[in-house]
Design a protein around this motif. Structure first.
Motif, PDB file in Angstrom:
ATOM      1  N   LYS A 469       0.824  -1.202   0.000  1.00  0.00           N
ATOM      2  CA  LYS A 469       0.000   0.000   0.000  1.00  0.00           C
ATOM      3  C   LYS A 469       0.865   1.262   0.000  1.00  0.00           C
ATOM      4  O   LYS A 469       0.587   2.233  -0.715  1.00  0.00           O
ATOM      5  CB  LYS A 469      -0.928   0.001   1.218  1.00  0.00           C
ATOM      6  N   LEU A 473       0.990   4.191  -2.938  1.00  0.00           N
ATOM      7  CA  LEU A 473       0.808   5.623  -2.679  1.00  0.00           C
ATOM      8  C   LEU A 473       1.970   6.431  -3.234  1.00  0.00           C
ATOM      9  O   LEU A 473       1.777   7.483  -3.869  1.00  0.00           O
ATOM     10  CB  LEU A 473       0.666   5.871  -1.175  1.00  0.00           C
ATOM     11  N   ARG A 477       1.708   9.179  -6.422  1.00  0.00           N
ATOM     12  CA  ARG A 477       2.128  10.590  -6.389  1.00  0.00           C
ATOM     13  C   ARG A 477       3.040  10.909  -7.573  1.00  0.00           C
ATOM     14  O   ARG A 477       2.937  11.979  -8.191  1.00  0.00           O
ATOM     15  CB  ARG A 477       2.829  10.885  -5.068  1.00  0.00           C
ATOM     16  N   ARG A 496      -8.723   2.141   0.970  1.00  0.00           N
ATOM     17  CA  ARG A 496      -8.146   3.313   1.637  1.00  0.00           C
ATOM     18  C   ARG A 496      -7.016   3.910   0.803  1.00  0.00           C
ATOM     19  O   ARG A 496      -6.837   5.128   0.764  1.00  0.00           O
ATOM     20  CB  ARG A 496      -7.625   2.924   3.025  1.00  0.00           C
ATOM     21  N   VAL A 497      -6.256   3.051   0.140  1.00  0.00           N
ATOM     22  CA  VAL A 497      -5.172   3.552  -0.697  1.00  0.00           C
ATOM     23  C   VAL A 497      -5.731   4.357  -1.861  1.00  0.00           C
ATOM     24  O   VAL A 497      -5.266   5.467  -2.155  1.00  0.00           O
ATOM     25  CB  VAL A 497      -4.307   2.384  -1.207  1.00  0.00           C
ATOM     26  N   GLN A 499      -8.659   5.795  -2.071  1.00  0.00           N
ATOM     27  CA  GLN A 499      -9.285   7.021  -1.576  1.00  0.00           C
ATOM     28  C   GLN A 499      -8.232   8.086  -1.269  1.00  0.00           C
ATOM     29  O   GLN A 499      -8.443   9.275  -1.506  1.00  0.00           O
ATOM     30  CB  GLN A 499     -10.146   6.718  -0.355  1.00  0.00           C
ATOM     31  N   GLN A 500      -7.082   7.637  -0.743  1.00  0.00           N
ATOM     32  CA  GLN A 500      -5.985   8.587  -0.532  1.00  0.00           C
ATOM     33  C   GLN A 500      -5.455   9.107  -1.865  1.00  0.00           C
ATOM     34  O   GLN A 500      -5.149  10.304  -2.001  1.00  0.00           O
ATOM     35  CB  GLN A 500      -4.860   7.919   0.254  1.00  0.00           C
ATOM     36  N   ARG A 503      -7.561  11.871  -3.076  1.00  0.00           N
ATOM     37  CA  ARG A 503      -7.209  13.136  -2.421  1.00  0.00           C
ATOM     38  C   ARG A 503      -5.923  13.709  -2.987  1.00  0.00           C
ATOM     39  O   ARG A 503      -5.796  14.939  -3.159  1.00  0.00           O
ATOM     40  CB  ARG A 503      -7.085  12.934  -0.910  1.00  0.00           C
ATOM     41  N   GLU A 504      -4.969  12.835  -3.300  1.00  0.00           N
ATOM     42  CA  GLU A 504      -3.721  13.310  -3.896  1.00  0.00           C
ATOM     43  C   GLU A 504      -3.984  13.941  -5.269  1.00  0.00           C
ATOM     44  O   GLU A 504      -3.348  14.926  -5.643  1.00  0.00           O
ATOM     45  CB  GLU A 504      -2.735  12.148  -4.048  1.00  0.00           C
ATOM     46  N   ARG A 508      -7.841  18.034  -1.010  1.00  0.00           N
ATOM     47  CA  ARG A 508      -8.972  17.908  -0.069  1.00  0.00           C
ATOM     48  C   ARG A 508     -10.158  18.754  -0.513  1.00  0.00           C
ATOM     49  O   ARG A 508     -11.314  18.353  -0.337  1.00  0.00           O
ATOM     50  CB  ARG A 508      -8.518  18.307   1.339  1.00  0.00           C
ATOM     51  N   PHE A 533     -15.456   7.990  -0.621  1.00  0.00           N
ATOM     52  CA  PHE A 533     -14.961   8.786   0.502  1.00  0.00           C
ATOM     53  C   PHE A 533     -15.766   8.446   1.751  1.00  0.00           C
ATOM     54  O   PHE A 533     -16.833   7.831   1.676  1.00  0.00           O
ATOM     55  CB  PHE A 533     -15.043  10.284   0.213  1.00  0.00           C
TER      56      PHE A 533
END
Length: 536
Positions: A469, A473, A477, A496-497, A499-500, A503-504, A508, A533
């Protein structure tokens, strides 16, 4: 009514009787999707057969998760306490027109293709898993191998019928309802008007994108629901655009001993196909897809005997394999294709797309090593496709075994990233370096013609999942910095990855813009809570 406004209507069809099943044995078979996402639990299961029954479930239940084939690779079809609403009984295909067809959400891609073949029509953008439901492909803006030529699901959707969380129904036609220049839609529901603001973020310009709610200035309302992962409404009916004729296909499995040579070959093939489309050259090479499998994928194929079972010979020195889909005129016969391949090296060989393709293979030094399925040879085509599809199946089996034998929290740990093709070689190098640095076992495959691949961690422990994970991420990026997207075709779901990564990608504020859309259409957060989310 203004062009940015759309009135809802009451649901049609028989409303009952409809019973929500609470039997644990029935529910148990629906608690996990293809992502092996842990912790699935549901309060009930229901399979409505009419639009009115869908609306009734939404009116009477506090939390509903729509599901289709549960082939999600993100946990988006894994319940977390909701009532499961299956679209399986919404399976009608209406009479097929010259250039479009209307189907219900529970129709499988395999059933659709069978009906279209009988009518001589073709729906190109389907993903590789033909058991998927049409509704699921709409929910994720699904893409697949043929996106290189045909685009994603979004490009082929002409109309939707959507049941909203309160039971209202929208009939949305492409081109009929566009956002106000100030960035909003007005929906006129039974309970009163609702204003929906278009998110303000800018989406990356890539061939594939399944990354939350679509957003663009003066966008079409239909695009808000495509790719929304069941969080804004339940699609019951879809009108799809069709191609009037099906091409003949020739599939070629092409092994390479040198990854750099394979990438160079793909680059030439892409450029040649794009030139063919530009000029309309009838002798030009016309490709719809180039798939690829890396060295670890080929190891999995050999370990599980997929090559032998499919009658495929992979050279021992092969470290990458391509699966090329060449489109030929519809009347191309297998005998003709066989003759052209056999004569490709002759000076007086006919100038045809297949001969040109063979000359390119010969120039790359791999013509004698290819495995081919000629037009009309469905059995051989199925064997070659089985090799490609066997790779994700092999990984999923290993994830499932690790979950049973090592730790119940082990889950599928994979990425679905896309970059501009000129950055693709760099992306593969980044994958290799990151996984090697972490000591992770990983296989990488996907749609090389789009610059879209799927790195998958093969976990040996829960620690591998956590490290995987973190790697995804970090890689995500970097993909954003390269002008790509870390969420290409599988969606976001409950991961969760992912969803992050959402956001990246948008920040937000961008995710909050999505939540504002969700609150406007689904103020009680009734549909698919926790997908895309968190509930706030």
């Amino acid at each position: 009514m203004p062009a940015f406004s759309l009135p809802a209507r009451a649901a049609r069809g028989d409303r009952g009787p409809l019973r929500i099943l609470r039997d644990g044995d029935v529910i148990a078979s629906y608690l996990e999707d293809a992502a092996h996402f842990p912790g699935g639990h549901a309060t009930g299961f229901v399979a409505p057969a009419t639009e009115a029954q869908v609306a009734e479930v939404l009116r009477t239940c506090s939390a509903v998760l729509p599901i289709g084939a549960q082939s999600s690779l993100t946990g988006g079809a894994t319940p977390m306490g909701e009532v499961l609403l299956s679209t399986a009984r919404l399976s009608r295909i209406e009479p097929i027109g010259d250039d479009r067809v209307r189907v219900q959400a529970g129709v499988t891609l395999a059933s659709l293709d069978e009906a279209l073949e009988e009518a001589g029509r073709y729906y190109p953008p389907a993903p590789t898993f033909t058991g998927a439901f049409v509704g699921g492909t709409i929910a994720t803006n699904a893409a697949g191998a043929a996106t290189f030529k045909y685009g994603t699901t979004r490009d082929w959707v002409q109309a939707l019928t959507v049941v909203l969380p309160g039971g209202d129904v929208l009939d949305v036609e492409r081109g009929a309802t566009r956002a106000h220049p100030d960035g909003y839609f007005d929906l006129h529901l039974a309970a009163g008007p609702v204003r929906v603001h278009v998110p303000r973020y800018r989406m990356p310009e890539v061939p594939k994108l399944s990354a939350g709610y679509f957003a663009a200035p003066e966008m079409d309302l239909i695009d808000l629901f495509i790719g929304s992962e069941g969080t804004l409404g339940i699609v019951t009916d879809v009108t799809l655009r069709l191609r009037p004729a099906r091409p003949a296909w020739c599939l070629a499995l092409v092994p390479f001993a040198d990854p750099a040579a394979a990438l160079a070959f793909v680059r030439r093939l892409r450029e040649t196909a794009i030139e063919t489309w530009r000029t309309g050259d009838p002798q030009g090479i016309d490709l719809s897809a180039i798939e690829h499998m890396d060295a670890r994928c080929l190891d999995l194929i050999r370990e599980d005997g997929l090559d032998r079972a499919s009658g495929v010979s992979l050279p021992d020195e092969a470290v990458i394999a391509l699966l090329v889909t060449l489109e030929l005129p519809p009347d191309t016969l297998s005998e003709q294709a066989f003759d052209e391949i056999g004569r490709a090296r002759e000076r007086d060989a006919p100038d045809t797309p297949l001969v040109r393709f063979c000359k390119m293979l010969d120039g790359a030094g791999v013509l004698d090593q290819i495995e081919v399925a000629l037009p009309g040879d469905r059995a051989r085509a199925a064997q070659l496709l089985a090799v490609r599809e066997g790779v994700p199946a092999a990984v999923n089996q290993r994830v499932g075994r690790a979950k049973q034998m090592c730790h119940p929290r082990i889950e599928k740990t994979a990425a679905d990233m896309i970059v501009p093709f000129d950055k693709f070689a760099q992306l593969l190098e980044l994958y290799d370096a990151e996984f090697r640095r972490r000591g992770l076992d990983a296989a990488v495959w996907g749609h090389i013609s789009d610059g879209n691949v799927h790195p998958n961690v093969i976990p040996r422990s829960l620690a591998d999942v956590e490290s995987g994970k973190a790697a995804i991420l970090e890689l995500g990026r970097t993909v954003i910095q390269l002008g790509g997207a870390p969420l290409a075709e599988h969606g976001v779901g409950r991961s969760r990855v992912k969803q992050q990564l959402l956001r990246e990608l948008y920040g937000r504020d961008g995710v909050e813009d999505m939540r504002r859309v969700k609150r406007a259409i689904d103020p009680e957060w009734k549909l698919a809570p926790g997908v895309l989310f968190d509930v706030v």
